[in-house]
Design a protein around this motif. Sequence first.
Motif, PDB file in Angstrom:
ATOM      1  N   UNK A 147       0.833  -1.205   0.000  1.00 46.80           N
ATOM      2  CA  UNK A 147       0.000   0.000   0.000  1.00 46.80           C
ATOM      3  C   UNK A 147       0.866   1.252   0.000  1.00 46.80           C
ATOM      4  N   UNK A 148       1.898   1.263   0.805  1.00 48.34           N
ATOM      5  CA  UNK A 148       2.780   2.422   0.852  1.00 48.34           C
ATOM      6  C   UNK A 148       3.488   2.635  -0.484  1.00 48.34           C
ATOM      7  N   UNK A 149       3.898   1.543  -1.143  1.00 51.95           N
ATOM      8  CA  UNK A 149       4.561   1.666  -2.439  1.00 51.95           C
ATOM      9  C   UNK A 149       3.611   2.222  -3.486  1.00 51.95           C
ATOM     10  N   UNK A 150       2.349   1.791  -3.458  1.00 53.87           N
ATOM     11  CA  UNK A 150       1.366   2.306  -4.412  1.00 53.87           C
ATOM     12  C   UNK A 150       1.113   3.801  -4.196  1.00 53.87           C
ATOM     13  N   UNK A 151       1.028   4.215  -2.935  1.00 53.68           N
ATOM     14  CA  UNK A 151       0.826   5.639  -2.635  1.00 53.68           C
ATOM     15  C   UNK A 151       2.034   6.462  -3.058  1.00 53.68           C
ATOM     16  N   UNK A 152       3.244   5.959  -2.809  1.00 49.99           N
ATOM     17  CA  UNK A 152       4.454   6.686  -3.190  1.00 49.99           C
ATOM     18  C   UNK A 152       4.577   6.788  -4.708  1.00 49.99           C
ATOM     19  N   UNK A 153       4.207   5.745  -5.407  1.00 53.52           N
ATOM     20  CA  UNK A 153       4.262   5.769  -6.867  1.00 53.52           C
ATOM     21  C   UNK A 153       3.347   6.850  -7.428  1.00 53.52           C
ATOM     22  N   UNK A 154       2.154   6.955  -6.852  1.00 57.30           N
ATOM     23  CA  UNK A 154       1.210   7.965  -7.326  1.00 57.30           C
ATOM     24  C   UNK A 154       1.668   9.370  -6.946  1.00 57.30           C
ATOM     25  N   UNK A 155       2.226   9.510  -5.744  1.00 56.25           N
ATOM     26  CA  UNK A 155       2.598  10.825  -5.243  1.00 56.25           C
ATOM     27  C   UNK A 155       3.843  11.369  -5.935  1.00 56.25           C
ATOM     28  N   UNK A 156       4.865  10.501  -6.098  1.00 60.14           N
ATOM     29  CA  UNK A 156       6.147  10.963  -6.636  1.00 60.14           C
ATOM     30  C   UNK A 156       6.321  10.640  -8.120  1.00 60.14           C
ATOM     31  N   UNK A 157       5.283  10.103  -8.751  1.00 58.28           N
ATOM     32  CA  UNK A 157       5.321   9.795 -10.186  1.00 58.28           C
ATOM     33  C   UNK A 157       6.455   8.819 -10.529  1.00 58.28           C
ATOM     34  N   UNK A 199       8.226   5.299 -11.765  1.00 59.19           N
ATOM     35  CA  UNK A 199       7.940   4.255 -12.745  1.00 59.19           C
ATOM     36  C   UNK A 199       7.744   2.933 -12.010  1.00 59.19           C
ATOM     37  N   UNK A 200       7.274   1.924 -12.754  1.00 62.09           N
ATOM     38  CA  UNK A 200       7.079   0.610 -12.126  1.00 62.09           C
ATOM     39  C   UNK A 200       8.404   0.037 -11.620  1.00 62.09           C
ATOM     40  N   UNK A 201       9.475   0.274 -12.394  1.00 60.52           N
ATOM     41  CA  UNK A 201      10.788  -0.242 -11.983  1.00 60.52           C
ATOM     42  C   UNK A 201      11.265   0.420 -10.705  1.00 60.52           C
ATOM     43  N   UNK A 202      11.121   1.745 -10.615  1.00 58.44           N
ATOM     44  CA  UNK A 202      11.534   2.445  -9.402  1.00 58.44           C
ATOM     45  C   UNK A 202      10.726   1.988  -8.190  1.00 58.44           C
ATOM     46  N   UNK A 203       9.429   1.797  -8.416  1.00 56.00           N
ATOM     47  CA  UNK A 203       8.565   1.356  -7.315  1.00 56.00           C
ATOM     48  C   UNK A 203       8.968  -0.019  -6.824  1.00 56.00           C
ATOM     49  N   UNK A 204       9.284  -0.943  -7.741  1.00 58.53           N
ATOM     50  CA  UNK A 204       9.693  -2.291  -7.349  1.00 58.53           C
ATOM     51  C   UNK A 204      11.006  -2.292  -6.579  1.00 58.53           C
ATOM     52  N   UNK A 205      11.943  -1.432  -6.999  1.00 59.90           N
ATOM     53  CA  UNK A 205      13.230  -1.357  -6.308  1.00 59.90           C
ATOM     54  C   UNK A 205      13.037  -0.892  -4.868  1.00 59.90           C
ATOM     55  N   UNK A 206      12.242   0.173  -4.682  1.00 53.57           N
ATOM     56  CA  UNK A 206      12.004   0.704  -3.338  1.00 53.57           C
ATOM     57  C   UNK A 206      11.227  -0.317  -2.501  1.00 53.57           C
ATOM     58  N   UNK A 207      10.272  -0.980  -3.119  1.00 43.80           N
ATOM     59  CA  UNK A 207       9.446  -1.959  -2.413  1.00 43.80           C
ATOM     60  C   UNK A 207      10.302  -3.138  -1.917  1.00 43.80           C
ATOM     61  N   UNK A 208      11.184  -3.666  -2.761  1.00 41.50           N
ATOM     62  CA  UNK A 208      12.024  -4.794  -2.368  1.00 41.50           C
ATOM     63  C   UNK A 208      13.024  -4.400  -1.286  1.00 41.50           C
ATOM     64  N   UNK A 209      13.571  -3.187  -1.404  1.00 40.97           N
ATOM     65  CA  UNK A 209      14.490  -2.723  -0.365  1.00 40.97           C
ATOM     66  C   UNK A 209      13.777  -2.589   0.974  1.00 40.97           C
TER      67      UNK A 209
END
Length: 362
Positions: free
Chosen positions: A142-152, A154-164
Amino acid sequence: MGTLRLCSCYGRRGIAATWGNGLCYSEAPTTAPISSRQGRRLASTEAGAVATSQLQVELANASGMVGFWQTLSNSTPVAYMQEALTQIHDYSGLPWWASIVASTLLFRGVVTLPLTIYQHKITARIEKIALEMPAIVEELKREAAMAKHKFKWSDKQTQVVYRRSIKKQWQKLIVRDNCHPMKTLIVLWGQIPLWIFQSVALRNLVYMLPDPTTLKAQIIATEMTIGGFGWIPNLTVVDQSYILPVALGLINLGIIELQSMTRTRPATRLQNVMNNVFRGLSIVMIPVACTVPSALCVYWVASSSFGLAQNLFLLSPEVRRAVGIPKTKAELEQPYDQLWLKIQQRTGQIESGAEQKSADKN
């Protein structure tokens, strides 16, 4: 010592052969052309050089192995182990075979049993924190989805932050419960050195090492020649009946199968590979045990028997609670009934459906 003798004999044979070849060429008919004799001498010299270089390599390899075993045999831990074995035998008054068994039970009870209990505690803690991860993963999604929408992102950036984030949270749980996965190998760190040092120490006692001229070494070796039992009265010779070597292989296989049959989760590919590797090593140990003094076989069988009994002992839920191992979902409620059903299934006495019903009840 035997390797050195073998190498020296081989060296003498090689030198004699080279010298013999030289004599053959020197006794060749003098009527042959000079160029022909020179060619033969050159070929003989080159062959001798090759043979000498090969001999030097073989001697270097042999001396390296001899040097390694000599260093291990003369090491301080082995010396302490020899002295401990001697003291246990002298103070207990037991024959050497019983003294070897008693020392094995003592050392494994003091060293490997506490480490095994600690390993089970670490495994139970890891299993418990793993149950906390699904809720954490959902929150991070949920936090990754909110951050993706807020900070625009990409899917790759979101996955990297999510896995970390998942890795960081897992590390926090490991630190909180002090259960690093590497600690599950602690039994090997204690058991393997103990096995090596006691094996080498017994070998030293049998062969009067490191100093065969001492009276103490000669007395111990003599005592071992009459310190056996039953079909192996002499502990300094191999077991000609092969009873102990075969028993060693069967007990080691029993330990592996016990661990496999009491596993509540499907085995991973790596676990299956490791099980097959250990099965192979258990079989390989049989011919190895057929070539060593019976004193070593007695120790190896006693050590493996302790390991099998230890694994069976720690299956009991009551014993696990008594030694402080936390209860987990993977723990069997009736482990001995389940184990007996598994054995019956593997031997074809019952069908897998009956075993599954019993597992559901547990």
